[in-house]
Scaffold this active site. Structure first.
Site, PDB file in Angstrom:
ATOM      1  NE  ARG A   1      -4.093  -1.743   1.601  1.00 24.67           N
ATOM      2  CZ  ARG A   1      -4.323  -2.959   2.854  1.00 24.67           C
ATOM      3  NH1 ARG A   1      -3.537  -3.038   3.667  1.00 24.67           N
ATOM      4  NH2 ARG A   1      -5.154  -3.958   2.323  1.00 24.67           N
TER       5      ARG A   1
ATOM      6  CE  LYS B   1       0.407  13.883 -15.338  1.00 25.52           C
ATOM      7  NZ  LYS B   1       0.110  14.288 -16.613  1.00 25.52           N
TER       8      LYS B   1
ATOM      9  CD  GLU C   1       8.056  15.451 -23.306  1.00 26.36           C
ATOM     10  OE1 GLU C   1       7.590  16.324 -22.605  1.00 26.36           O
ATOM     11  OE2 GLU C   1       7.278  14.458 -23.466  1.00 26.36           O
TER      12      GLU C   1
ATOM     13  CE  LYS D   1       6.400  17.076 -14.847  1.00 26.75           C
ATOM     14  NZ  LYS D   1       6.232  15.923 -15.382  1.00 26.75           N
TER      15      LYS D   1
ATOM     16  CD  GLU E   1      -2.832  16.224 -16.331  1.00 23.36           C
ATOM     17  OE1 GLU E   1      -1.870  15.818 -16.077  1.00 23.36           O
ATOM     18  OE2 GLU E   1      -3.696  15.937 -17.476  1.00 23.36           O
TER      19      GLU E   1
ATOM     20  NE  ARG F   1       1.579  16.766 -13.474  1.00 21.65           N
ATOM     21  CZ  ARG F   1       2.262  15.856 -12.752  1.00 21.65           C
ATOM     22  NH1 ARG F   1       1.859  15.928 -11.494  1.00 21.65           N
ATOM     23  NH2 ARG F   1       3.057  15.174 -13.082  1.00 21.65           N
TER      24      ARG F   1
ATOM     25  CG  ASN G   1      -0.658  16.420 -20.455  1.00 20.09           C
ATOM     26  OD1 ASN G   1       0.010  16.045 -20.172  1.00 20.09           O
ATOM     27  ND2 ASN G   1      -2.033  16.666 -19.517  1.00 20.09           N
TER      28      ASN G   1
ATOM     29  CG  HIS H   1       2.112  14.965 -23.861  1.00 18.58           C
ATOM     30  ND1 HIS H   1       2.781  16.104 -24.190  1.00 18.58           N
ATOM     31  CD2 HIS H   1       3.001  13.930 -23.401  1.00 18.58           C
ATOM     32  CE1 HIS H   1       4.196  15.768 -23.657  1.00 18.58           C
ATOM     33  NE2 HIS H   1       4.094  14.622 -23.245  1.00 18.58           N
TER      34      HIS H   1
ATOM     35  CG  HIS I   1      -0.449   9.918 -25.756  1.00 10.54           C
ATOM     36  ND1 HIS I   1      -1.113  10.098 -24.575  1.00 10.54           N
ATOM     37  CD2 HIS I   1       0.968   9.908 -25.383  1.00 10.54           C
ATOM     38  CE1 HIS I   1       0.045  10.084 -23.587  1.00 10.54           C
ATOM     39  NE2 HIS I   1       0.938  10.226 -24.042  1.00 10.54           N
TER      40      HIS I   1
ATOM     41  CG  HIS J   1       6.711   9.839 -25.040  1.00  8.99           C
ATOM     42  ND1 HIS J   1       5.245   9.769 -25.470  1.00  8.99           N
ATOM     43  CD2 HIS J   1       6.800  10.804 -24.302  1.00  8.99           C
ATOM     44  CE1 HIS J   1       4.873  11.074 -24.460  1.00  8.99           C
ATOM     45  NE2 HIS J   1       5.787  11.459 -23.848  1.00  8.99           N
TER      46      HIS J   1
HETATM   47  N1  GLY Z   1       4.311  14.681 -18.669  1.00  9.69           N
HETATM   48  C1  GLY Z   1       3.286  15.596 -18.068  1.00  9.69           C
HETATM   49  C2  GLY Z   1       3.040  15.756 -16.586  1.00  9.69           C
HETATM   50  O1  GLY Z   1       3.852  15.163 -15.879  1.00  9.69           O
HETATM   51  O2  GLY Z   1       2.084  16.325 -16.134  1.00  9.69           O
END
Ligand code: GLY
Length: 374
Positions: free
Chosen positions: A129, A151, A193, A235, A245, A249, A253, A256, A260, A274
């Site tokens: 957990r 993430k 990025e 970041k 997010e 945040r 993206n 993205h 994606h 990516h």
């Molecule tokens: N890669 C986007 C984020 O971490 O929110």
């Protein structure tokens, strides 16, 4: 014993209250990782998770450093590649980590790129957990993006990163030496990025990238460290303000949702990395914004010129795709995590250095745009 000049390292803080942590950027961090990790450990026991490629270069120095700090350790070595980020491999990884006799105070150490970081982070979020973990990102992409911000997750049959958790590491060690063994294509994918931060919120940084991008990609230490620190600082600020997010945040993206879809279309294979997909996605976002009259076409042309100069793909044709795949791309976009009530959310630029979240992108316009995208 290695002498460490603190002057060639920088330390940033991700301000998240009791879940706050440091990001350290600079050379020789793997050699000294034991000393960095020890202060954030509850128990002198670490399980290092890495992949076969990274292990060849960086596992031994990390193991030596942990041993020098008197930290008991186990190691799990995964097959390399995005295919490893599935439920099947996650199940095996979880079993192997549990077999190492972990307790709640044990520490997982992710030594690798985004795949290793995401899998290990998800293991840390779920095993017993929740146990602590440290990120030691070994690609530029992981150093400037995926290792920071918590993430974690794995891919599902229905789409990328659909199983996961927000779960912050205790420490991020971005060792710039590791980038010397990174293939140039991977370096450039990470560079995309990095430029993203300039495109979404810092026009000055984008202009710096135009001037210094080549020096960075030639791994000159000062530009490299500056770019990683600047990216991580942005970041960290965004994550501290919106960890889960619910707001800004989402700007991270940028590129993205298109990206994606392109990765889905190419089967998440080495045909399109990516970061390359994100570079193309950012170009599509500029083009779509120009079509909607939101951004001047010249802004996208400037961004495209810079990416093309560094050797990144900037057109679908560069990677053998075309608008013929429009319906499929749209279907992939419809499966994105950012879909709300069936509506596609896109991050679009107004100009270089200023992006915004469009919550209900017009599907007809998008379809028509994709059908002619080249
Ligand atoms: N890669 C986007 C984020 O971490 O929110």
């Amino acid at each position: 014993m290695t002498t460490v000049l603190e002057t060639d390292r920088e330390r940033l803080r991700v301000a998240l209250g009791e879940r706050a942590y440091d990001i350290v950027v600079g050379p020789r961090l793997i050699e000294t990782a034991g000393g960095e990790i020890l202060p954030v450990m509850c128990r002198r026991h670490a399980v290092v998770v890495t992949d076969e490629h990274v292990a060849q270069h960086w596992l031994k120095p990390l193991q030596a450093s942990l041993a020098a700090a008197d930290i008991a350790q186990h190691t799990v070595v995964l097959p390399p590649g995005e295919e490893t980020k599935d439920l099947d491999h996650f199940g095996r990884l979880a079993g192997e980590i549990l077999a190492c006799g972990i307790e709640r105070g044990s520490m997982l150490v992710a030594l690798g790129g985004g795949v290793v970081g995401d899998l290990t982070g998800f293991a840390a979020a779920t095993l017993l957990r929740g146990i602590d973990f440290v990120q030691i990102p070994t690609t530029l992409l992981a150093q400037v993006d995926s290792s920071v911000g918590g993430k974690t997750g794995i891919n599902a049959a229905a789409g990328k990163n659909l199983i996961g958790a927000f779960y912050q590491p205790r420490l991020v060690l971005a060792d710039t030496d590791v980038l010397t063994t990174l293939p140039r294509r991977e370096l450039l994918a990470g560079y995309a990025e990095t430029v993203k931060y300039g495109l979404i919120r810092d026009a000055e940084f984008f202009a710096w990238c135009e001037r210094q991008g080549n020096a960075l990609c030639a791994l000159q230490p000062d530009p490299l460290r500056y770019a990683i620190v600047t990216s991580c600082r942005m970041k960290a600020a965004v994550v501290a303000a919106d960890e889960r997010e619910e707001g800004d945040r989402a700007l991270l993206n940028f590129g993205h949702t298109f990206g994606h879809a392109l990765e889905s279309e190419t089967g998440f294979s080495s045909r399109l990395l990516h970061g390359e997909a994100v570079a193309l996605g950012m170009m599509l976002a500029f083009d779509f914004a120009a079509r909607l009259g939101i951004a001047a076409a010249a802004e996208g042309e400037r961004a495209r010129r810079h990416f093309a100069e560094t050797g990144l793909p900037t057109r679908l044709a560069d990677v053998g795709l075309s608008g013929a795949a429009a319906e499929r791309l749209l279907a992939h976009m419809g499966k994105d995590k950012k879909v709300r009530d069936g509506k596609i959310t896109l991050i679009l630029p107004r100009r270089i250095g200023d992006a915004f979240v469009m919550k209900d992108a017009p599907a007809d316009e998008l379809r028509a745009f994709l059908a002619t995208a080249a």
